[in-house]
Scaffold this motif. Structure first.
Motif, PDB file in Angstrom:
ATOM      1  N   VAL A 123       0.852  -1.189   0.000  1.00  0.00           N
ATOM      2  CA  VAL A 123       0.000   0.000   0.000  1.00  0.00           C
ATOM      3  C   VAL A 123       0.888   1.240   0.000  1.00  0.00           C
ATOM      4  CG1 VAL A 123      -1.838   1.245   1.201  1.00  0.00           C
ATOM      5  CG2 VAL A 123      -1.756  -1.262   1.298  1.00  0.00           C
ATOM      6  N   PHE A 124       0.525   2.234  -0.828  1.00  0.00           N
ATOM      7  CA  PHE A 124       1.303   3.460  -0.946  1.00  0.00           C
ATOM      8  C   PHE A 124       0.572   4.635  -0.300  1.00  0.00           C
ATOM      9  CE2 PHE A 124       2.851   0.647  -4.190  1.00  0.00           C
ATOM     10  CZ  PHE A 124       4.216   0.884  -4.239  1.00  0.00           C
ATOM     11  N   GLU A 125       1.319   5.711  -0.055  1.00  0.00           N
ATOM     12  CA  GLU A 125       0.767   6.863   0.661  1.00  0.00           C
ATOM     13  C   GLU A 125      -0.352   7.555  -0.093  1.00  0.00           C
ATOM     14  OE1 GLU A 125       4.161   9.307   1.460  1.00  0.00           O
ATOM     15  OE2 GLU A 125       4.661   8.236   3.330  1.00  0.00           O
ATOM     16  N   ASP A 126      -0.391   7.418  -1.421  1.00  0.00           N
ATOM     17  CA  ASP A 126      -1.450   8.047  -2.200  1.00  0.00           C
ATOM     18  C   ASP A 126      -2.704   7.177  -2.298  1.00  0.00           C
ATOM     19  OD1 ASP A 126      -0.491   6.078  -3.830  1.00  0.00           O
ATOM     20  OD2 ASP A 126      -0.225   7.342  -5.601  1.00  0.00           O
ATOM     21  N   GLY A 127      -2.713   6.037  -1.594  1.00  0.00           N
ATOM     22  CA  GLY A 127      -3.877   5.154  -1.591  1.00  0.00           C
ATOM     23  C   GLY A 127      -3.815   4.026  -2.604  1.00  0.00           C
ATOM     24  N   PHE A 128      -2.851   4.087  -3.520  1.00  0.00           N
ATOM     25  CA  PHE A 128      -2.709   3.029  -4.520  1.00  0.00           C
ATOM     26  C   PHE A 128      -2.117   1.782  -3.874  1.00  0.00           C
ATOM     27  CE2 PHE A 128      -0.193   0.736  -7.676  1.00  0.00           C
ATOM     28  CZ  PHE A 128      -1.093   0.592  -8.712  1.00  0.00           C
ATOM     29  N   SER A 129      -2.540   0.605  -4.352  1.00  0.00           N
ATOM     30  CA  SER A 129      -1.981  -0.667  -3.891  1.00  0.00           C
ATOM     31  C   SER A 129      -1.583  -1.503  -5.099  1.00  0.00           C
ATOM     32  CB  SER A 129      -2.997  -1.444  -3.049  1.00  0.00           C
ATOM     33  OG  SER A 129      -3.269  -0.786  -1.836  1.00  0.00           O
ATOM     34  N   SER A 130      -0.483  -2.207  -4.964  1.00  0.00           N
ATOM     35  CA  SER A 130      -0.069  -3.137  -6.010  1.00  0.00           C
ATOM     36  C   SER A 130      -0.022  -4.546  -5.448  1.00  0.00           C
ATOM     37  CB  SER A 130       1.294  -2.743  -6.590  1.00  0.00           C
ATOM     38  OG  SER A 130       2.282  -2.723  -5.579  1.00  0.00           O
ATOM     39  N   LEU A 131      -0.087  -5.517  -6.348  1.00  0.00           N
ATOM     40  CA  LEU A 131      -0.119  -6.929  -5.973  1.00  0.00           C
ATOM     41  C   LEU A 131       0.965  -7.657  -6.765  1.00  0.00           C
ATOM     42  CD1 LEU A 131      -2.090  -8.793  -4.229  1.00  0.00           C
ATOM     43  CD2 LEU A 131      -2.968  -9.547  -6.433  1.00  0.00           C
ATOM     44  N   LEU A 132       1.800  -8.408  -6.049  1.00  0.00           N
ATOM     45  CA  LEU A 132       2.862  -9.178  -6.677  1.00  0.00           C
ATOM     46  C   LEU A 132       2.536 -10.662  -6.502  1.00  0.00           C
ATOM     47  CD1 LEU A 132       5.631  -9.099  -8.105  1.00  0.00           C
ATOM     48  CD2 LEU A 132       6.697  -9.130  -5.838  1.00  0.00           C
ATOM     49  N   ARG A 133       2.434 -11.371  -7.619  1.00  0.00           N
ATOM     50  CA  ARG A 133       1.927 -12.749  -7.603  1.00  0.00           C
ATOM     51  C   ARG A 133       2.962 -13.723  -8.149  1.00  0.00           C
ATOM     52  NH1 ARG A 133      -1.866 -15.578 -11.188  1.00  0.00           N
ATOM     53  NH2 ARG A 133      -3.274 -16.903  -9.984  1.00  0.00           N
ATOM     54  N   PHE A 134       3.193 -14.819  -7.388  1.00  0.00           N
ATOM     55  CA  PHE A 134       4.138 -15.862  -7.774  1.00  0.00           C
ATOM     56  C   PHE A 134       3.443 -17.217  -7.811  1.00  0.00           C
ATOM     57  CE2 PHE A 134       6.626 -12.675  -5.516  1.00  0.00           C
ATOM     58  CZ  PHE A 134       7.735 -12.493  -6.329  1.00  0.00           C
ATOM     59  N   PRO A 135       3.796 -18.094  -8.744  1.00  0.00           N
ATOM     60  CA  PRO A 135       3.356 -19.489  -8.660  1.00  0.00           C
ATOM     61  C   PRO A 135       4.074 -20.179  -7.499  1.00  0.00           C
ATOM     62  CG  PRO A 135       4.095 -18.930 -10.885  1.00  0.00           C
ATOM     63  CD  PRO A 135       4.543 -17.835  -9.984  1.00  0.00           C
ATOM     64  N   CYS A 136       3.385 -21.049  -6.801  1.00  0.00           N
ATOM     65  CA  CYS A 136       3.978 -21.766  -5.678  1.00  0.00           C
ATOM     66  C   CYS A 136       4.790 -22.965  -6.188  1.00  0.00           C
ATOM     67  CB  CYS A 136       2.902 -22.266  -4.719  1.00  0.00           C
ATOM     68  SG  CYS A 136       2.029 -20.946  -3.849  1.00  0.00           S
ATOM     69  N   PRO A 137       6.023 -23.138  -5.713  1.00  0.00           N
ATOM     70  CA  PRO A 137       6.834 -24.276  -6.157  1.00  0.00           C
ATOM     71  C   PRO A 137       6.224 -25.603  -5.741  1.00  0.00           C
ATOM     72  CG  PRO A 137       7.855 -23.182  -4.275  1.00  0.00           C
ATOM     73  CD  PRO A 137       6.716 -22.310  -4.706  1.00  0.00           C
ATOM     74  N   CYS A 138       6.326 -26.574  -6.625  1.00  0.00           N
ATOM     75  CA  CYS A 138       5.784 -27.923  -6.423  1.00  0.00           C
ATOM     76  C   CYS A 138       4.265 -27.937  -6.324  1.00  0.00           C
ATOM     77  CB  CYS A 138       6.402 -28.600  -5.200  1.00  0.00           C
ATOM     78  SG  CYS A 138       8.124 -29.071  -5.490  1.00  0.00           S
ATOM     79  N   ARG A 139       3.638 -26.819  -6.561  1.00  0.00           N
ATOM     80  CA  ARG A 139       2.195 -26.768  -6.771  1.00  0.00           C
ATOM     81  C   ARG A 139       1.919 -26.426  -8.227  1.00  0.00           C
ATOM     82  NH1 ARG A 139       2.468 -29.253  -2.992  1.00  0.00           N
ATOM     83  NH2 ARG A 139       1.347 -29.132  -1.023  1.00  0.00           N
ATOM     84  N   VAL A 140       2.870 -25.751  -8.840  1.00  0.00           N
ATOM     85  CA  VAL A 140       2.853 -25.462 -10.276  1.00  0.00           C
ATOM     86  C   VAL A 140       4.174 -25.976 -10.836  1.00  0.00           C
ATOM     87  CG1 VAL A 140       2.798 -23.659 -12.028  1.00  0.00           C
ATOM     88  CG2 VAL A 140       1.408 -23.428  -9.961  1.00  0.00           C
ATOM     89  N   MET A 141       4.113 -26.946 -11.719  1.00  0.00           N
ATOM     90  CA  MET A 141       5.337 -27.590 -12.202  1.00  0.00           C
ATOM     91  C   MET A 141       5.978 -26.847 -13.371  1.00  0.00           C
ATOM     92  SD  MET A 141       5.552 -29.745  -9.950  1.00  0.00           S
ATOM     93  CE  MET A 141       7.079 -30.483 -10.515  1.00  0.00           C
ATOM     94  N   PHE A 142       5.236 -25.986 -14.038  1.00  0.00           N
ATOM     95  CA  PHE A 142       5.782 -25.218 -15.151  1.00  0.00           C
ATOM     96  C   PHE A 142       5.476 -23.733 -14.919  1.00  0.00           C
ATOM     97  CE2 PHE A 142       4.271 -29.372 -16.658  1.00  0.00           C
ATOM     98  CZ  PHE A 142       5.487 -29.953 -16.988  1.00  0.00           C
ATOM     99  N   PRO A 143       6.121 -23.134 -13.893  1.00  0.00           N
ATOM    100  CA  PRO A 143       5.753 -21.770 -13.476  1.00  0.00           C
ATOM    101  C   PRO A 143       5.995 -20.708 -14.537  1.00  0.00           C
ATOM    102  CG  PRO A 143       7.753 -22.501 -12.358  1.00  0.00           C
ATOM    103  CD  PRO A 143       7.189 -23.697 -13.047  1.00  0.00           C
ATOM    104  N   GLU A 144       7.091 -20.842 -15.290  1.00  0.00           N
ATOM    105  CA  GLU A 144       7.366 -19.835 -16.321  1.00  0.00           C
ATOM    106  C   GLU A 144       6.240 -19.809 -17.354  1.00  0.00           C
ATOM    107  OE1 GLU A 144       9.895 -17.791 -16.280  1.00  0.00           O
ATOM    108  OE2 GLU A 144      11.352 -18.683 -14.898  1.00  0.00           O
ATOM    109  N   GLU A 145       5.820 -21.003 -17.783  1.00  0.00           N
ATOM    110  CA  GLU A 145       4.737 -21.084 -18.763  1.00  0.00           C
ATOM    111  C   GLU A 145       3.435 -20.557 -18.172  1.00  0.00           C
ATOM    112  OE1 GLU A 145       4.411 -25.038 -20.185  1.00  0.00           O
ATOM    113  OE2 GLU A 145       6.443 -25.108 -21.016  1.00  0.00           O
ATOM    114  N   LYS A 146       3.193 -20.863 -16.915  1.00  0.00           N
ATOM    115  CA  LYS A 146       1.962 -20.410 -16.265  1.00  0.00           C
ATOM    116  C   LYS A 146       1.868 -18.888 -16.267  1.00  0.00           C
ATOM    117  CE  LYS A 146      -0.669 -20.885 -11.924  1.00  0.00           C
ATOM    118  NZ  LYS A 146      -0.856 -19.470 -11.580  1.00  0.00           N
ATOM    119  N   VAL A 147       2.959 -18.234 -15.888  1.00  0.00           N
ATOM    120  CA  VAL A 147       2.953 -16.772 -15.852  1.00  0.00           C
ATOM    121  C   VAL A 147       2.800 -16.203 -17.260  1.00  0.00           C
ATOM    122  CG1 VAL A 147       4.382 -14.739 -15.393  1.00  0.00           C
ATOM    123  CG2 VAL A 147       4.227 -16.567 -13.692  1.00  0.00           C
TER     124      VAL A 147
END
Length: 247
Positions: free
Chosen positions: A63-87
């Motif tokens: 969360v930033f001071e101007d009210g904006f929020s960003s979200l950073l999302r990762f595939p979980c290891p060994c839950r997604v076997m081809f993470p690069e392709e998934k992203v």
């Protein structure tokens, strides 16, 4: 396909270690600095925090001071076997929906590979965060729900409430029905070009990949079974699309 119990246990161990690692001070600091670097001139209110850790993805929110929020999302290891392709596939379909439909889609700020990620967490998508007070399941589920339970529809929901939600879902499904392709599979590409070049992926596909050995023949067979399901749905030119995938 039957799961390999011997492969499942070490897969769980890797995932458990990952969950312990992502809450460390070093990782949270690296994630915070990384997310903040893509919003120059505005300071974050606090360090990044874990917004969600689901079956397949880990999400950090800043969360930033101007009210904006960003979200950073990762595939979980060994839950997604081809993470690069998934992203790559996720970025491709979000880009396609933004360009070709009226479906509201989160704005992608940046995405990259494992080599570009903070603390080596893996391929990622950095996107805007949309403030919300609830979700559909919370609004419609029956009383008495406990975490871990399967939510059930509350039979006492007012008809007007159901019509409101279902009409919005119908609008989105109608938008999904408008694009037409000559193949069935996963999209990949960038803002300038998109192509369908891989079999479709669903929950069972990922579970089979993480708890067993999924050969190329298995992947093709999975795609064929999946396409038979799609053929049972109304749509344009499904038969020719299936034929292109199965070949």
């Amino acid at each position: 396909m039957k799961y390999d119990g011997v492969a499942w246990e070490p897969s769980d161990n890797v995932f458990t270690d990952f969950k312990d690692m992502v809450i460390s001070h070093e990782v949270l600091l690296a994630v915070t600095n990384f997310m903040a670097s893509y919003r120059e001139g505005v300071r974050p209110v606090d360090r990044a925090r874990i917004a969600d850790l689901g079956a397949f993805s880990l999400c950090f929110r800043l969360v930033f001071e101007d009210g904006f929020s960003s979200l950073l999302r990762f595939p979980c290891p060994c839950r997604v076997m081809f993470p690069e392709e998934k992203v790559q596939n996720e970025v491709a379909i979000m880009t396609y929906l933004q360009q070709n439909t009226k479906i509201p889609v989160l704005k992608i700020i940046h995405h990259g590979t494992s080599e570009d990620s903070p603390a080596g967490l893996g391929p990622f998508v950095l996107m805007e965060y949309v403030e919300h007070a609830s979700n559909l399941a919370t609004q419609l589920r029956a009383p008495g729900y406990q975490r871990g339970d399967r939510p059930l529809l509350d039979p006492d929901n007012e008809e007007e409430k159901l019509e409101l939600f279902y009409s919005q879902i119908a609008d989105i499904l109608l938008e999904f029905s408008k694009p037409s392709f000559d193949k069935i599979g996963s999209l990949a590409g960038n803002a300038n070009w998109l192509e369908c070049h891989q079999p479709p992926v669903n929950h069972e596909y990922e579970r089979a990949s993480s708890a067993g050995k999924l050969s190329s023949q298995d992947a093709t067979q999975h795609a064929i079974y999946y396409c038979f399901g799609i053929l049972s749905e109304p749509g344009r030119d499904r038969v020719s699309a299936f034929s292109n995938t199965a070949q």
